[in-house]
Design a protein around this motif. Sequence first.
Motif, PDB file in Angstrom:
ATOM      1  N   ILE A   1       0.821  -1.214   0.000  1.00  0.00           N
ATOM      2  CA  ILE A   1       0.000   0.000   0.000  1.00  0.00           C
ATOM      3  C   ILE A   1       0.859   1.270   0.000  1.00  0.00           C
ATOM      4  CG2 ILE A   1      -0.367   0.138   2.509  1.00  0.00           C
ATOM      5  CD1 ILE A   1      -3.088   0.743  -0.136  1.00  0.00           C
TER       6      ILE A   1
ATOM      7  N   TYR B   1       0.781   4.071  -2.980  1.00  0.00           N
ATOM      8  CA  TYR B   1       0.496   5.483  -2.698  1.00  0.00           C
ATOM      9  C   TYR B   1       1.596   6.380  -3.279  1.00  0.00           C
ATOM     10  CZ  TYR B   1      -1.200   9.505  -0.040  1.00  0.00           C
ATOM     11  OH  TYR B   1      -1.704  10.738   0.319  1.00  0.00           O
TER      12      TYR B   1
ATOM     13  N   ILE C   1      -3.266   7.225   3.272  1.00  0.00           N
ATOM     14  CA  ILE C   1      -3.469   5.805   3.562  1.00  0.00           C
ATOM     15  C   ILE C   1      -4.254   5.700   4.872  1.00  0.00           C
ATOM     16  CG2 ILE C   1      -2.357   3.607   4.085  1.00  0.00           C
ATOM     17  CD1 ILE C   1       0.012   4.574   2.344  1.00  0.00           C
TER      18      ILE C   1
ATOM     19  N   ASN D   1      -3.691   1.927   7.476  1.00  0.00           N
ATOM     20  CA  ASN D   1      -2.600   1.174   6.854  1.00  0.00           C
ATOM     21  C   ASN D   1      -3.129   0.138   5.856  1.00  0.00           C
ATOM     22  OD1 ASN D   1       0.199   0.943   6.561  1.00  0.00           O
ATOM     23  ND2 ASN D   1       0.275  -0.863   7.877  1.00  0.00           N
TER      24      ASN D   1
ATOM     25  N   PHE E   1      -6.415   3.635   0.295  1.00  0.00           N
ATOM     26  CA  PHE E   1      -6.538   5.060   0.007  1.00  0.00           C
ATOM     27  C   PHE E   1      -7.469   5.233  -1.182  1.00  0.00           C
ATOM     28  CE2 PHE E   1      -2.788   3.752  -2.408  1.00  0.00           C
ATOM     29  CZ  PHE E   1      -2.988   4.329  -3.651  1.00  0.00           C
TER      30      PHE E   1
ATOM     31  N   CYS F   1      -6.488  -0.966  -2.250  1.00  0.00           N
ATOM     32  CA  CYS F   1      -6.489  -1.612  -0.934  1.00  0.00           C
ATOM     33  C   CYS F   1      -5.432  -2.713  -0.903  1.00  0.00           C
ATOM     34  CB  CYS F   1      -7.870  -2.200  -0.657  1.00  0.00           C
ATOM     35  SG  CYS F   1      -8.061  -2.788   1.042  1.00  0.00           S
TER      36      CYS F   1
END
Length: 121
Positions: free
Chosen positions: A82, A86, A100, A103, A106, A119
């Motif tokens: 992730i 991002y 995010i 954790n 986003f 995800c």
Amino acid sequence: MKSPIKNKINLVFIPVSDVKRAKEWYSKILAIEEGDDFFEHLFVAKMDGAGLILDTMPMWRSEDGQIPRLNAPVIQFATDDIARAYEFMQANDVELVTDIQHNQFFVFKDPDGNMLMVCGN
């Protein structure tokens, strides 16, 4: 009577204003290498899992010609990292709606303003 409709999603549609421009953008963001064009307004991307169709939605436009928008993140793309995903979106100047969250995920917007999600697995 058992339903004749399968509990399987074949394809998801994303409304776009310009299928050629959207095809280039999504191909870069999702590493799409193959797909097919149909009827001058559809691009069907070769994907793992459910398929993806970019569609200028000529039948569903409003009277003033506006395409519908996904105003909530109803489509989720997967990632194994992730944080790296991002950073990739930031580096490619993608409009990020959230940072995010937990954790895990986003939300971002495509060039047409559709909200989508990434995800972690």
